[in-house]
Design a protein around this motif. Structure first.
Motif, short mmCIF file in Angstrom:
data_model
loop_
_atom_site.label_atom_id
_atom_site.label_comp_id
_atom_site.label_asym_id
_atom_site.label_seq_id
_atom_site.Cartn_x
_atom_site.Cartn_y
_atom_site.Cartn_z
N VAL A 1 9.13 -57.54 -61.66
CA VAL A 1 9.53 -56.26 -61.09
C VAL A 1 9.88 -56.46 -59.62
O VAL A 1 9.50 -57.46 -59.00
N VAL A 2 10.62 -55.50 -59.06
CA VAL A 2 11.14 -55.64 -57.71
C VAL A 2 10.90 -54.34 -56.94
O VAL A 2 10.91 -53.25 -57.52
N GLN A 3 10.66 -54.46 -55.64
CA GLN A 3 10.42 -53.27 -54.81
C GLN A 3 11.60 -52.31 -54.83
O GLN A 3 11.43 -51.10 -54.89
N TRP A 4 12.78 -52.84 -54.75
CA TRP A 4 14.01 -52.03 -54.85
C TRP A 4 15.17 -52.96 -55.16
O TRP A 4 15.09 -54.17 -54.98
N GLN A 5 16.24 -52.39 -55.67
CA GLN A 5 17.46 -53.14 -55.91
C GLN A 5 18.24 -53.17 -54.59
O GLN A 5 18.63 -52.13 -54.08
N PRO A 6 18.50 -54.35 -54.02
CA PRO A 6 19.10 -54.41 -52.68
C PRO A 6 20.51 -53.85 -52.59
O PRO A 6 20.89 -53.29 -51.56
N GLU A 7 21.31 -54.04 -53.62
CA GLU A 7 22.65 -53.44 -53.70
C GLU A 7 23.50 -53.68 -52.46
O GLU A 7 24.06 -52.76 -51.87
N SER A 8 23.62 -54.93 -52.07
CA SER A 8 24.45 -55.28 -50.92
C SER A 8 25.91 -54.90 -51.11
O SER A 8 26.62 -54.61 -50.14
N GLN B 1 3.56 -36.91 -53.72
CA GLN B 1 3.98 -38.30 -53.87
C GLN B 1 3.90 -39.01 -52.53
O GLN B 1 4.40 -38.52 -51.53
N LEU B 2 3.24 -40.18 -52.54
CA LEU B 2 3.11 -41.01 -51.34
C LEU B 2 3.57 -42.42 -51.65
O LEU B 2 3.42 -42.90 -52.77
N SER B 3 4.10 -43.11 -50.65
CA SER B 3 4.49 -44.51 -50.83
C SER B 3 3.25 -45.39 -50.84
O SER B 3 2.33 -45.21 -50.05
N SER B 4 3.25 -46.34 -51.77
CA SER B 4 2.17 -47.34 -51.79
C SER B 4 2.67 -48.71 -51.34
O SER B 4 1.92 -49.68 -51.36
N GLY B 5 3.96 -48.79 -50.95
CA GLY B 5 4.51 -50.05 -50.46
C GLY B 5 5.16 -50.91 -51.51
O GLY B 5 5.59 -52.02 -51.20
N PHE B 6 5.24 -50.43 -52.76
CA PHE B 6 5.77 -51.27 -53.83
C PHE B 6 7.08 -50.75 -54.43
O PHE B 6 7.67 -51.40 -55.28
N GLY B 7 7.54 -49.57 -54.01
CA GLY B 7 8.77 -49.04 -54.54
C GLY B 7 9.56 -48.27 -53.50
O GLY B 7 9.02 -47.35 -52.85
N ALA C 1 5.98 -50.49 -59.24
CA ALA C 1 7.04 -51.07 -58.41
C ALA C 1 8.32 -50.26 -58.54
O ALA C 1 8.41 -49.32 -59.33
N GLY C 2 9.32 -50.65 -57.75
CA GLY C 2 10.57 -49.92 -57.74
C GLY C 2 11.33 -49.97 -59.05
O GLY C 2 11.94 -48.99 -59.46
N GLY C 3 11.30 -51.11 -59.73
CA GLY C 3 12.03 -51.23 -60.98
C GLY C 3 11.94 -52.63 -61.54
O GLY C 3 11.28 -53.51 -60.97
N SER C 4 12.62 -52.85 -62.64
CA SER C 4 12.59 -54.15 -63.32
C SER C 4 13.72 -55.05 -62.84
O SER C 4 14.84 -54.59 -62.61
N VAL C 5 13.44 -56.34 -62.77
CA VAL C 5 14.49 -57.31 -62.43
C VAL C 5 15.52 -57.38 -63.55
O VAL C 5 16.67 -57.77 -63.32
#
Length: 365
Positions: free
Chosen positions: A234-241, A92-98, A185-189
Motif C-alpha cells: 500500500v502507498v500513502q498517496w499516488q504521486p501523479e507527477s 476525520q483526522l490524519s494519522s500520517g498514512f493517507g 493507508a492512502g491506497g493500493s500499489v
C-alpha cells in the motif's frame, strides 16, 4: 508528518483503543460474549469465504457490531461489492498514512476502501482516525502470522526506515479471536499503473525501489512473504507527477501488508535449509524451493504490464522473473541494480508516461 508527531499518533490511537478494550472486557457479561461468538465463523477459511454473496460477508461484521461499538469503532459503510465508504457523521483526522496530492483537488479517494477478503474491515476510531481491523488468529490458526507481525510490525524493528511493514497499532482479543489494528493507508500499489492515477515512470520506479527495500529488510530477518504481489503493498498517496506536470518534492512511502502465508526461519537455520515445499511457478515438481527468490518473482511478475521503455530498467525487471531461480536476481541484487540505474539519470528524464498506462479522454480529475 514528523517522526515525533507520528509517534504521538501511534500513542494516542493505541491508548484510546486499549482503554475501550479493557472496559468492554471487564464489563461484558460472559453469556453475551458467548452468544456473539457462536454467530461468528469457526475458522479463518469460513471468515474468508463465508458464503456465495456479499451479504454473507456483511453479516459477519454486523454480528460483531456490538463488540466494535464498545471498542470505540464506527464501521465504514458498505457501498457495493467489496467497496466500503467512510462514515459521514464521524470526525476525520490524519494519522500520517493517507494523503491526496493537490492535483486531485479533493481527497475523495481516501473515503473508499476495497477489501480483498472479508477478514479486513475499515473502521474509524472515536478520535477520528481511520484504521483497518484484521482477523489474525482464530483458535489454533494464525499464530505464526501473529508471531511475524509482532516481530516486524511492532517493537524496535518497526522503527527502522528500511522496514516498510505496515505497523500494527494494537492487538484486540474477543474470545478465541485476535484482531490486529493497522493504519489505513492512502491506497493500493496495484492501482499505480493501468488505472486512474497519472503516475510517471519515475513515480512507479520509486515505488518499485521501496518495495524491493521492503523485501530486503524482511529477508535479512529470515522472513519470506510468499505473497509479495503488488496488491499486498500500500502507498500513502499516488504521486501523479503527470497530473501535476512536475516532480513532487514529497514522495509517498510504501508499506508491505498481509503476512498470512509468510514463513520465518530460525536465526541458526543454515541458508541451504531455508526452503519451502509448496510449489511456486519454477518448481512444479514439488521439490523444495527458495521462498526469498519467490518473493522477487511475485513482485516483478505482478508488474508485467509495466514497461518503462528504458532498456536497463525493463531488463532488470525481466531478470527478477527469470524461470531459473538460480539465475534470478535476489531482492538485494535487484535493489542495487535498479538503484544504480536510477541514480545515473536526472529525475526529469523519468517524467513521462509508461507503456500500458490508462488512457484519459481529457486532463480533468
Amino acid at each position: 508528518m514528523s517522526s515525533v508527531s507520528l509517534g504521538r499518533t501511534f500513542a494516542t490511537i493505541g491508548t484510546a483503543l486499549l482503554a475501550s478494550y479493557v472496559f468492554w472486557d471487564a464489563h461484558c457479561p460472559r453469556n453475551t460474549r458467548r452468544r456473539i461468538r457462536q454467530k461468528l465463523p469457526a475458522n479463518l477459511d469460513k471468515w474468508r469465504i463465508p458464503g456465495n454473496c456479499v451479504q454473507d460477508e456483511e453479516r459477519i461484521w454486523l454480528q460483531l457490531g456490538e463488540v466494535l461499538d464498545q471498542w470505540g469503532f464506527t464501521q465504514w459503510q458498505h457501498r457495493a461489492g467489496s467497496i466500503l465508504r467512510a462514515p459521514s457523521t464521524a470526525p476525520q483526522l490524519s494519522s500520517g498514512f493517507g494523503y491526496t496530492p493537490l492535483a486531485r483537488t479533493t481527497p475523495i479517494w481516501l473515503g473508499w476502501f476495497e477489501y480483498t477478503n472479508p477478514l479486513c474491515r475499515a473502521v474509524r476510531t472515536r478520535e477520528g482516525h481511520d484504521v483497518i481491523i484484521r482477523v489474525i488468529v482464530i483458535g489454533k490458526e494464525g499464530h505464526e502470522h501473529l508471531k511475524i507481525l509482532r516481530k516486524l510490525a511492532t517493537g524496535p524493528l518497526s522503527l527502522y526506515s528500511e522496514n516498510h511493514t505496515l505497523p500494527m497499532f494494537s492487538e484486540l482479543q474477543f474470545e478465541d479471536i485476535i484482531f490486529g489494528v493497522f493504519p489505513k493507508a492512502g491506497g493500493s500499489v496495484s492501482e499505480a499503473h493501468g488505472y486512474w492515477p497519472r503516475n510517471s515512470v519515475g513515480d512507479i520506479v520509486d515505488m518499485l525501489l521501496q518495495m524491493l527495500e521492503a523485501l530486503v529488510f524482511i529477508h535479512s530477518h529470515n522472513v519470506a512473504h510468499r505473497d509479495a504481489f503488488i496488491d499486498n503493498f500500500v502507498v500513502q498517496w499516488q504521486p501523479e507527477s503527470l497530473a501535476a506536470k512536475k516532480i513532487s518534492i514529497s514522495r509517498p512511502r510504501i508499506y508491505l501488508i498481509d503476512f498470512e502465508v509468510s514463513v520465518q526461519f530460525p536465526e541458526d537455520c543454515p541458508i541451504e535449509n531455508r526452503v519451502c515445499r509448496q510449489c511456486p511457478p519454477e518448481v512444479e515438481s514439488g521439490k523444495p524451493y527458495d521462498p526469498f527468490k519467490l518473493d522477487v518473482w511475485q513482485l516483478a511478475s505482478s508488474l508485467h504490464k509495466f514497461k518503462s521503455k528504458i532498456p536497463a530498467i525493463d531488463e532488470t525487471l525481466a531478470a527478477m522473473t527469470d524461470d531459473d531461480p538460480v539465475c534470478r536476481l535476489d531482492a538485494q541484487q535487484a535493489l542495487d541494480r535498479l538503484g544504480q540505474i536510477v541514480a545515473s539519470m536526472p529525475p526529469e528524464s523519468l517524467l513521462f508516461e509508461p507503456e500500458g498506462a490508462f488512457k484519459f479522454n481529457s486532463d480533468t480529475n
